[in-house]
Design a protein around this motif. Sequence first.
Motif, PDB file in Angstrom:
ATOM      1  N   ASN A  29      24.612  48.709  42.117  1.00 31.70           N
ATOM      2  CA  ASN A  29      25.751  48.300  41.495  1.00 31.70           C
ATOM      3  C   ASN A  29      26.094  47.780  40.153  1.00 31.70           C
ATOM      4  O   ASN A  29      25.767  47.127  40.030  1.00 31.70           O
ATOM      5  CB  ASN A  29      25.477  46.776  42.103  1.00 31.70           C
ATOM      6  CG  ASN A  29      27.436  46.501  41.953  1.00 31.70           C
ATOM      7  OD1 ASN A  29      28.332  46.997  41.777  1.00 31.70           O
ATOM      8  ND2 ASN A  29      27.034  44.784  42.302  1.00 31.70           N
ATOM      9  N   LEU A  30      26.547  49.852  39.607  1.00 34.55           N
ATOM     10  CA  LEU A  30      26.675  48.960  38.304  1.00 34.55           C
ATOM     11  C   LEU A  30      27.589  48.668  37.607  1.00 34.55           C
ATOM     12  O   LEU A  30      28.466  49.344  38.048  1.00 34.55           O
ATOM     13  CB  LEU A  30      26.207  51.412  37.538  1.00 34.55           C
ATOM     14  CG  LEU A  30      24.860  51.433  37.892  1.00 34.55           C
ATOM     15  CD1 LEU A  30      24.670  53.171  37.283  1.00 34.55           C
ATOM     16  CD2 LEU A  30      23.605  50.513  37.240  1.00 34.55           C
ATOM     17  N   VAL A  31      27.920  48.090  36.418  1.00 40.75           N
ATOM     18  CA  VAL A  31      28.975  47.266  35.672  1.00 40.75           C
ATOM     19  C   VAL A  31      29.277  47.276  34.210  1.00 40.75           C
ATOM     20  O   VAL A  31      28.344  47.064  33.686  1.00 40.75           O
ATOM     21  CB  VAL A  31      29.272  46.328  36.871  1.00 40.75           C
ATOM     22  CG1 VAL A  31      29.697  46.026  38.233  1.00 40.75           C
ATOM     23  CG2 VAL A  31      28.608  44.976  36.213  1.00 40.75           C
ATOM     24  N   THR A  32      30.151  47.302  34.364  1.00 41.53           N
ATOM     25  CA  THR A  32      30.654  47.515  32.263  1.00 41.53           C
ATOM     26  C   THR A  32      30.532  45.213  32.756  1.00 41.53           C
ATOM     27  O   THR A  32      30.885  45.273  33.076  1.00 41.53           O
ATOM     28  CB  THR A  32      31.363  48.298  32.125  1.00 41.53           C
ATOM     29  OG1 THR A  32      33.562  47.739  33.186  1.00 41.53           O
ATOM     30  CG2 THR A  32      32.007  49.296  32.568  1.00 41.53           C
ATOM     31  N   GLN A  33      31.276  45.236  30.964  1.00 40.59           N
ATOM     32  CA  GLN A  33      31.161  43.531  31.194  1.00 40.59           C
ATOM     33  C   GLN A  33      32.560  43.701  31.781  1.00 40.59           C
ATOM     34  O   GLN A  33      32.170  42.229  32.416  1.00 40.59           O
ATOM     35  CB  GLN A  33      31.714  43.691  29.605  1.00 40.59           C
ATOM     36  CG  GLN A  33      31.373  42.233  29.268  1.00 40.59           C
ATOM     37  CD  GLN A  33      30.490  41.319  29.683  1.00 40.59           C
ATOM     38  OE1 GLN A  33      29.338  41.377  29.405  1.00 40.59           O
ATOM     39  NE2 GLN A  33      31.019  40.243  30.376  1.00 40.59           N
ATOM     40  N   SER A  34      33.574  44.246  31.250  1.00 34.55           N
ATOM     41  CA  SER A  34      35.043  43.720  32.069  1.00 34.55           C
ATOM     42  C   SER A  34      34.690  44.080  33.920  1.00 34.55           C
ATOM     43  O   SER A  34      35.990  42.694  34.763  1.00 34.55           O
ATOM     44  CB  SER A  34      35.781  44.607  31.907  1.00 34.55           C
ATOM     45  OG  SER A  34      36.049  46.168  32.461  1.00 34.55           O
ATOM     46  N   GLY A  35      34.074  45.027  34.540  1.00 32.51           N
ATOM     47  CA  GLY A  35      33.567  44.667  35.505  1.00 32.51           C
ATOM     48  C   GLY A  35      33.106  43.744  36.209  1.00 32.51           C
ATOM     49  O   GLY A  35      33.559  43.476  37.870  1.00 32.51           O
ATOM     50  N   VAL A 116      32.850  54.278  34.959  1.00 28.54           N
ATOM     51  CA  VAL A 116      32.530  52.225  35.692  1.00 28.54           C
ATOM     52  C   VAL A 116      32.308  52.534  36.864  1.00 28.54           C
ATOM     53  O   VAL A 116      32.364  53.371  37.623  1.00 28.54           O
ATOM     54  CB  VAL A 116      34.098  52.206  35.904  1.00 28.54           C
ATOM     55  CG1 VAL A 116      35.087  51.938  34.261  1.00 28.54           C
ATOM     56  CG2 VAL A 116      35.116  52.146  36.305  1.00 28.54           C
ATOM     57  N   GLY A 117      31.995  51.219  36.768  1.00 31.29           N
ATOM     58  CA  GLY A 117      31.272  50.687  38.996  1.00 31.29           C
ATOM     59  C   GLY A 117      32.652  51.378  39.459  1.00 31.29           C
ATOM     60  O   GLY A 117      33.437  51.502  39.365  1.00 31.29           O
ATOM     61  N   GLU A 118      31.994  51.008  40.418  1.00 27.41           N
ATOM     62  CA  GLU A 118      32.447  51.357  41.953  1.00 27.41           C
ATOM     63  C   GLU A 118      33.864  50.686  42.358  1.00 27.41           C
ATOM     64  O   GLU A 118      34.865  50.813  42.678  1.00 27.41           O
ATOM     65  CB  GLU A 118      31.854  51.309  43.302  1.00 27.41           C
ATOM     66  CG  GLU A 118      30.818  52.961  43.493  1.00 27.41           C
ATOM     67  CD  GLU A 118      29.458  52.423  44.569  1.00 27.41           C
ATOM     68  OE1 GLU A 118      29.735  53.611  45.539  1.00 27.41           O
ATOM     69  OE2 GLU A 118      29.031  52.098  44.375  1.00 27.41           O
ATOM     70  N   ASP A 119      33.462  48.879  41.768  1.00 27.02           N
ATOM     71  CA  ASP A 119      34.788  48.647  42.673  1.00 27.02           C
ATOM     72  C   ASP A 119      35.928  47.624  41.097  1.00 27.02           C
ATOM     73  O   ASP A 119      36.417  47.831  41.354  1.00 27.02           O
ATOM     74  CB  ASP A 119      34.205  46.781  42.166  1.00 27.02           C
ATOM     75  CG  ASP A 119      33.101  46.452  43.526  1.00 27.02           C
ATOM     76  OD1 ASP A 119      33.233  46.654  44.850  1.00 27.02           O
ATOM     77  OD2 ASP A 119      31.935  46.159  43.160  1.00 27.02           O
ATOM     78  N   GLU A 120      35.102  48.855  40.382  1.00 21.28           N
ATOM     79  CA  GLU A 120      36.860  48.626  39.248  1.00 21.28           C
ATOM     80  C   GLU A 120      36.824  49.975  39.119  1.00 21.28           C
ATOM     81  O   GLU A 120      37.625  49.957  38.097  1.00 21.28           O
ATOM     82  CB  GLU A 120      35.618  48.198  37.602  1.00 21.28           C
ATOM     83  CG  GLU A 120      34.796  49.017  36.749  1.00 21.28           C
ATOM     84  CD  GLU A 120      34.398  48.430  36.228  1.00 21.28           C
ATOM     85  OE1 GLU A 120      34.489  48.278  34.814  1.00 21.28           O
ATOM     86  OE2 GLU A 120      32.405  48.234  36.025  1.00 21.28           O
ATOM     87  N   ALA A 121      36.300  50.929  39.873  1.00 20.59           N
ATOM     88  CA  ALA A 121      36.976  52.266  39.497  1.00 20.59           C
ATOM     89  C   ALA A 121      38.996  52.450  40.068  1.00 20.59           C
ATOM     90  O   ALA A 121      39.483  52.097  41.635  1.00 20.59           O
ATOM     91  CB  ALA A 121      36.790  53.662  40.541  1.00 20.59           C
ATOM     92  N   ASP A 122      39.628  52.698  39.567  1.00 20.76           N
ATOM     93  CA  ASP A 122      41.107  53.322  39.587  1.00 20.76           C
ATOM     94  C   ASP A 122      41.755  54.075  38.943  1.00 20.76           C
ATOM     95  O   ASP A 122      41.790  53.928  38.160  1.00 20.76           O
ATOM     96  CB  ASP A 122      41.825  51.367  39.457  1.00 20.76           C
ATOM     97  CG  ASP A 122      43.149  51.808  40.171  1.00 20.76           C
ATOM     98  OD1 ASP A 122      43.534  52.762  40.659  1.00 20.76           O
ATOM     99  OD2 ASP A 122      44.080  50.241  39.161  1.00 20.76           O
ATOM    100  N   PRO A 123      41.592  55.337  39.776  1.00 21.35           N
ATOM    101  CA  PRO A 123      42.093  56.301  38.607  1.00 21.35           C
ATOM    102  C   PRO A 123      43.613  56.022  39.036  1.00 21.35           C
ATOM    103  O   PRO A 123      43.955  56.636  37.879  1.00 21.35           O
ATOM    104  CB  PRO A 123      42.189  57.380  40.181  1.00 21.35           C
ATOM    105  CG  PRO A 123      40.882  56.861  40.662  1.00 21.35           C
ATOM    106  CD  PRO A 123      40.535  55.278  40.634  1.00 21.35           C
ATOM    107  N   ALA A 124      44.095  55.405  39.178  1.00 19.28           N
ATOM    108  CA  ALA A 124      46.314  55.200  37.997  1.00 19.28           C
ATOM    109  C   ALA A 124      45.790  54.493  37.142  1.00 19.28           C
ATOM    110  O   ALA A 124      46.890  54.879  36.928  1.00 19.28           O
ATOM    111  CB  ALA A 124      46.495  54.744  39.611  1.00 19.28           C
ATOM    112  N   ALA A 125      44.981  54.041  36.749  1.00 22.32           N
ATOM    113  CA  ALA A 125      44.523  53.215  35.771  1.00 22.32           C
ATOM    114  C   ALA A 125      43.526  53.572  35.124  1.00 22.32           C
ATOM    115  O   ALA A 125      43.134  52.745  34.196  1.00 22.32           O
ATOM    116  CB  ALA A 125      43.899  51.664  35.957  1.00 22.32           C
ATOM    117  N   GLY A 126      43.587  55.039  35.538  1.00 23.54           N
ATOM    118  CA  GLY A 126      42.590  55.721  34.292  1.00 23.54           C
ATOM    119  C   GLY A 126      41.456  55.485  34.426  1.00 23.54           C
ATOM    120  O   GLY A 126      40.257  55.848  33.080  1.00 23.54           O
ATOM    121  N   THR A 127      40.615  54.780  35.693  1.00 23.57           N
ATOM    122  CA  THR A 127      39.033  54.695  35.036  1.00 23.57           C
ATOM    123  C   THR A 127      38.346  55.200  37.142  1.00 23.57           C
ATOM    124  O   THR A 127      39.487  55.549  37.959  1.00 23.57           O
ATOM    125  CB  THR A 127      38.695  53.388  35.513  1.00 23.57           C
ATOM    126  OG1 THR A 127      39.564  52.596  37.133  1.00 23.57           O
ATOM    127  CG2 THR A 127      38.520  52.614  34.539  1.00 23.57           C
TER     128      THR A 127
END
Length: 160
Positions: A29-35, A116-127
Amino acid sequence: MSVAFTKEDSAETAAETVLPDRVISPQPNLVTQSGLQALEEQLRLAREACEAANAIEDINERRRISANSLRDLRYFSERVRTAQLMPDPPADGVVAFGSLVTFSRDDGRTQRFRIVGEDEADPAAGTMSYVSPVARVLMGKAAGDLVSLGGREIEIVDVA
């Protein structure tokens, strides 16, 4: 009074309001700070929703209303617990977790995504998730590199 007009506090009613857990990826479960902040916010919202549901007097309505928030509470508790905060990517121009990658496809499209991490991924938002096929082939590459994905070529234009 007919039993049809009474409120039943039964195990059957309770079982109808228990939702299956959300699927948790077997990947780290890798995450960025914002994630991580987003996961913590979702956990806070799930707790608030559970508290609001617990204030409902009617037991069957409480169970029905709390089903989603309890499921979310279990999911986000686990995701926050297992989160591995990743450092910002190095500025060496090599694609890594957290990198903003611009690439062109052989059909002429140019796309830009942050890995980014799996939970923060949103292709429409560029992640995009670091476990996605595109991110996997881009990792470790640099601007100017060509990679093959599904029989098509992708050229890395920029890594920030």
